[in-house]
Design an enzyme around this catalytic site. Structure first.
Site, short mmCIF file in Angstrom:
data_model
loop_
_atom_site.label_atom_id
_atom_site.label_comp_id
_atom_site.label_asym_id
_atom_site.label_seq_id
_atom_site.Cartn_x
_atom_site.Cartn_y
_atom_site.Cartn_z
N THR A 1 0.84 -1.21 0.00
CA THR A 1 0.00 0.00 0.00
C THR A 1 0.87 1.26 0.00
OG1 THR A 1 -0.28 -0.30 2.39
CG2 THR A 1 -2.12 -0.95 1.00
N ARG B 1 -9.02 -5.74 -1.36
CA ARG B 1 -10.15 -6.12 -0.53
C ARG B 1 -10.71 -4.97 0.30
NH1 ARG B 1 -7.21 -10.51 -1.14
NH2 ARG B 1 -8.30 -12.43 -1.67
N GLN C 1 1.56 -13.38 -1.26
CA GLN C 1 0.21 -13.43 -1.81
C GLN C 1 0.05 -12.37 -2.90
OE1 GLN C 1 -1.53 -12.82 2.29
NE2 GLN C 1 -2.99 -14.36 1.58
N ASP D 1 2.11 -8.22 -7.59
CA ASP D 1 2.63 -6.97 -8.16
C ASP D 1 4.09 -7.01 -8.59
OD1 ASP D 1 4.06 -6.69 -5.69
OD2 ASP D 1 2.36 -5.63 -4.79
N HIS E 1 -0.05 -16.56 -5.68
CA HIS E 1 -1.16 -16.18 -6.55
C HIS E 1 -0.69 -15.75 -7.94
CE1 HIS E 1 -3.44 -15.38 -2.54
NE2 HIS E 1 -3.48 -16.65 -2.88
N CYS F 1 -0.88 -18.16 -21.73
CA CYS F 1 -1.95 -18.82 -22.47
C CYS F 1 -2.44 -20.03 -21.69
CB CYS F 1 -1.44 -19.26 -23.85
SG CYS F 1 -2.66 -20.21 -24.78
N CYS G 1 -1.66 -23.36 -24.06
CA CYS G 1 -0.31 -23.86 -24.36
C CYS G 1 0.66 -23.22 -23.37
CB CYS G 1 0.08 -23.57 -25.82
SG CYS G 1 0.41 -21.83 -26.19
N CYS H 1 -3.49 -15.79 -28.38
CA CYS H 1 -2.16 -16.34 -28.17
C CYS H 1 -1.40 -16.39 -29.49
CB CYS H 1 -2.27 -17.75 -27.59
SG CYS H 1 -0.69 -18.60 -27.51
N SER I 1 -0.59 -9.00 5.94
CA SER I 1 -1.62 -9.93 5.47
C SER I 1 -2.67 -10.10 6.56
CB SER I 1 -1.01 -11.29 5.13
OG SER I 1 -2.04 -12.25 4.90
ZN LIG Z 1 -1.48 -20.65 -26.65
#
Ligand SMILES: [Zn+2]
Length: 258
Positions: free
Chosen positions: A37, A45, A110, A113, A128, A136, A139, A161, A203
């Protein structure tokens, strides 16, 4: 017995943490939105945050519906501006320095960025995923996100893609309803079980399975230090709790020369 510190006792908190760090042979940091932040990245959130204004697109919908993909890219192109220019702050820099000095095994984050890597950290497990890249779903193709966000903003189209031609390209983040990467989670669990000192930074520790990691660390014998604006469900397991702005805490620590 939990040591509790707040804004008025940041210096004492820094002294305590300095001692804990010196005594630990294996330290791990777990980080959440609160550490970014100060870099100007909104906590998704929080009230008025991105999720308060936009309905998140669930993974299954993204995979099955063209409309959902269009909505996904509309939101992401907008949100991308928020952190395309963001710079790491003192918390990111301190953790990177600890890793260079051999005082930190690594970071489990988590956040999506990419600011830990921007600060120079190398051992970063992104639970995450990352919004710095797109990938993609059909693939193995992936690439830095910037160009594709620009494409989306100027063409008002969902990217296809370049490798397989399908249109299921998204940020390399874990969407709602998508499971966490197994290998990343396995390594994070192993670090957490072996840690002697475990920082949970910025967190709320409510999003699972991520929040299970600091819990696992504490239950495996690590000293848990929680720095967060609000109470967390793991406070009772902590060795020390610091309820103060993270930047203030890390500036105090820097003043102590550590
Ligand atoms: Zn692809």
């Amino acid at each position: 017995m939990v040591d509790r510190f707040d804004e008025s006792s940041v210096t004492q908190a820094a002294e305590r943490v300095r001692q804990l760090l010196a005594d630990s042979r294996s330290t791990v940091a777990f980080t959440g939105a609160g550490i970014s932040t100060e870099s100007g990245i909104p906590d998704f959130r929080s009230p008025g945050g991105v999720w308060a204004q936009n309905q998140p697109v669930y993974f299954d919908d993204f995979m099955s519906s063209e409309d959902a993909r269009y909505e996904y890219w509309r939101q992401k192109a907008q949100a991308h501006q928020d952190f395309a220019d963001a710079q790491p702050n003192i918390t990111h820099h301190t953790l990177a320095e600890w890793e260079r000095d051999g005082r930190l095994v690594g970071i489990v984050t988590q956040n999506i960025d990419g600011l830990h890597q921007a600060a120079g950290s190398q051992n970063v497990l992104e639970l995450h995923g990352t919004a710095r890249e797109v990938a993609c779903m059909d693939c193995d193709w992936r690439e830095p996100a910037d160009r594709w966000v620009r494409y989306c903003l100027t063409e008002d189209k969902v990217p296809e893609c370049p490798s397989c031609g399908k249109a299921r390209v998204k940020h390399a983040t874990i969407s709602f309803g998508q499971s966490l990467p197994t290998e990343v989670l396995r390594t994070a669990s192993s670090w957490s079980r072996q840690a002697e000192l475990y920082f949970a930074l910025g967190s709320s520790l409510v999003v699972h399975p991520a929040a299970g990691l600091p819990q696992m660390a504490a239950e495996s014998g690590a000293k848990l230090v929680i720095l967060n604006r609000d109470e967390t469900p793991l406070d009772a397991l902590a060795t020390a709790i610091v309820r103060a702005p993270l930047g203030d805490f890390f500036r105090s620590l820097a003043e102590l020369g550590s």
